[in-house]
Scaffold this active site. Structure first.
Site, mmCIF file in Angstrom:
data_model
loop_
_atom_site.group_PDB
_atom_site.id
_atom_site.type_symbol
_atom_site.label_atom_id
_atom_site.label_comp_id
_atom_site.label_asym_id
_atom_site.label_seq_id
_atom_site.Cartn_x
_atom_site.Cartn_y
_atom_site.Cartn_z
ATOM 1 N N GLU A 1 8.277 16.255 16.140
ATOM 2 C CA GLU A 1 8.534 16.193 14.791
ATOM 3 C C GLU A 1 7.787 17.124 13.880
ATOM 4 O O GLU A 1 6.411 17.010 13.758
ATOM 5 C CB GLU A 1 8.424 14.783 14.207
ATOM 6 C CG GLU A 1 8.900 14.526 12.918
ATOM 7 C CD GLU A 1 8.735 13.173 12.454
ATOM 8 O OE1 GLU A 1 9.850 12.388 11.854
ATOM 9 O OE2 GLU A 1 7.956 12.624 12.693
ATOM 10 N N CYS B 1 12.902 11.496 7.874
ATOM 11 C CA CYS B 1 12.499 11.046 9.384
ATOM 12 C C CYS B 1 13.729 11.064 10.084
ATOM 13 O O CYS B 1 13.369 11.489 11.218
ATOM 14 C CB CYS B 1 12.044 9.654 9.297
ATOM 15 S SG CYS B 1 13.007 8.444 8.661
ATOM 16 N N LYS C 1 0.876 -1.293 0.139
ATOM 17 C CA LYS C 1 -0.197 -0.086 0.088
ATOM 18 C C LYS C 1 0.827 1.219 0.168
ATOM 19 O O LYS C 1 1.520 1.718 0.999
ATOM 20 C CB LYS C 1 -1.002 0.055 1.207
ATOM 21 C CG LYS C 1 -2.025 1.190 1.205
ATOM 22 C CD LYS C 1 -2.858 1.651 2.448
ATOM 23 C CE LYS C 1 -1.996 2.577 3.070
ATOM 24 N NZ LYS C 1 -1.878 3.935 2.417
ATOM 25 N N GLU D 1 9.461 1.590 11.205
ATOM 26 C CA GLU D 1 10.614 2.550 11.320
ATOM 27 C C GLU D 1 9.535 3.891 11.391
ATOM 28 O O GLU D 1 8.995 4.136 10.300
ATOM 29 C CB GLU D 1 11.521 2.729 10.065
ATOM 30 C CG GLU D 1 12.568 3.641 10.178
ATOM 31 C CD GLU D 1 12.357 4.715 9.346
ATOM 32 O OE1 GLU D 1 12.320 5.738 9.698
ATOM 33 O OE2 GLU D 1 12.786 4.514 7.910
#
Length: 479
Positions: free
Chosen positions: A382, A281, A171, A247
């Site tokens: 973040e 990231c 996906k 992750e």
């Protein structure tokens, strides 16, 4: 654009579509099949049948490697096409998609094809008892990939999953479906058997991601994305005890000591902050600079940031392209406003770009913030955009304490000429990867993943083999 299920291009079961847009100017690139639970289940059925009845798991590693090398050859043959698609869909600059991301797709395939072919198992003869290990494939893999490096990160999952004999359902992120769809076509044309790779487009929740993570026919789940989504995926997987490799987010520290070579530290720190349009990231977005060089470093760092060419990602002269979508642009700007509220000083950037040719896209200036503490929200949460918080420190002990004062632990970056110090801090850093006097060098044999809120598990080399196979002990007593 349609799903790929059991080797066929099919529309969504409900007939619905959604648009994927060019973040440069917000124009529609394609109408994409909007998958639902029925589509996800059909893809899982195809993958399950291909694993239980098809040739792929029963082929030798070398036979699978020949197919995957053929797919890599085809990726390279279509390299410019894939680079252009990635740039238009994700907003990544063409220099990166052309010379880094798409070549890395082929490298992922070749590396794991060869690794699976040459990986050794263990044997322990003990008189009449012979004990040995096997690594058969786990089964059906659900792979959910992000939008910031769409095809490279999708194949980081698919390459080992397939090389070790599994079948898969991918996906891709709904913001960036184009290269995944084209890759599926290329893989089939190159000889990948039907049903081995299935691709379902759509959204999370109960639409596609839910069935792909809660169905008992799934044997492994590999996910890259936000921490919040990772928590939901792990909760869904827990009902079936399905192993998950996740992750997740990051807020990586970048420490620059006063003995650092600034001719290296400044450009590498610019890359760590602003490469990938800041949507990385493991970006080094908490920049700790020893107080003795703070003034000089900031002057050079700000000057370098001002030279970043923000523009159309299809232009080879551009250094930074747009953010992925309007919602994300609003989020990034909201954090810059929060930084000011928290007492930070915006010494560079801090605004949407409205220049001619950029006003219709999701562009944001490279932004540098000073005056914040490490426990501010801006320095702890973040942002996933081109926003760098610069914070001074005095001692080595203070530096590592600040670096570890985060819920995240994906990576760390360190600049110093003192290699004793570098090794000391690398051993104490709570992060999955530590770069010393460099940034984003990769060796696919090494583990990649994070600690804390940055994820669970590791992938790469032997770590991918452990995850995508079911290690089995066999003991034979010779009579």
């Amino acid at each position: 654009m349609r799903h790929l299920i059991n080797g066929a291009s099919v529309p969504a079961a409900g007939g619905e579509t959604f648009d994927t847009r060019d973040p440069h100017d917000n124009t529609v690139l394609a109408a994409v099949a909007r998958g639902g639970a029925e589509d996800a289940r059909a893809a899982l059925t195809a993958a399950r049948t291909a694993f239980d009845e098809g040739p792929w798991p029963r082929m030798t590693p070398r036979e699978r490697a020949r197919v995957l090398h053929a797919v890599a050859d085809a990726v390279e043959a279509h390299g410019e096409e894939l680079a252009q698609l990635e740039t238009r869909d994700a907003g990544k600059i063409i220099r990166v998609t052309r010379h880094a991301d798409i070549p890395r797709v082929a490298h992922n395939l070749r590396f794991f094809a060869d690794y699976a072919s040459f990986a050794a198992d263990s044997a322990y003869p003990d008189g009449p008892l012979l004990s040995y290990t096997l690594h058969p494939p786990a089964g059906v893999v659900s792979a959910i990939s992000p939008w910031n490096a769409p095809l490279m990160l999708a194949t980081w999952k698919l390459a080992p999953a397939l090389a070790f004999g599994n079948t898969a359902v991918l996906k891709p992120a709904p913001q960036t479906p184009l290269t995944a769809a084209r890759f599926g076509e290329i893989a089939l044309e190159a000889g990948l058997p039907e049903g081995v790779l299935n691709i379902v487009h759509g959204f999370g929740g109960d639409e596609v991601a839910g069935p792909l993570t809660s169905d008992p026919r799934v044997d492994r789940i590999t996910f890259t994305g936000s921490t919040a989504t990772g928590v939901k995926i792990m909760a869904a997987a827990a009902a079936n005890l399905t192993p998950v490799s996740a992750e997740l987010g990051g807020k990586s520290a970048n420490i620059v000591f006063d003995d650092a070579d600034l001719d290296v530290a400044v450009p590498e720190s610019i890359k760590a902050a602003f490469a990938g349009n800041g949507q990385v990231c493991f970006a080094g977005t908490r920049l700790f600079v020893q107080r003795g060089i703070l003034e000089e470093f900031l002057a050079r760092f700000t000057e370098a940031a001002a030279k970043i060419v923000v523009g159309d990602p299809k232009d080879p002269a551009s250094d930074m392209g747009p953010l992925i979508e309007q919602r994300h642009l609003d989020k990034v700007h909201g954090y810059v406003e929060l930084a000011a509220e928290e007492g930070g000083e915006i010494i560079a950037g801090g605004a949407r770009m409205t220049a001619a040719g950029l006003a219709d896209g999701f562009y944001y200036t490279p932004t540098i913030v000073t005056g914040l503490s490490n426990d501010s929200r801006t320095a702890q949460e973040e942002i996933f955009g081109p926003v760098e918080s610069v914070i001074p420190f005095d001692t080595e002990e203070e530096a590592i304490t600040l670096a570890n004062a985060s819920r995240y632990g994906l990576s760390g970056i360190l600049f110093t000429r003192d290699l004793d110090r570098a090794h000391r801090l690398a051993a104490r850093w709570r992060a999955g990867t530590v770069w010393i006097n460099t940034y984003f060098d990769r060796d696919l044999r090494l583990p990649f993943g994070g600690e804390g809120a940055s994820g669970v598990g590791r992938e790469g080399g032997q770590y991918s083999r452990e995850f995508f196979t079911e290690p089995r002990a066999v003991m034979v007593r010779v009579r």
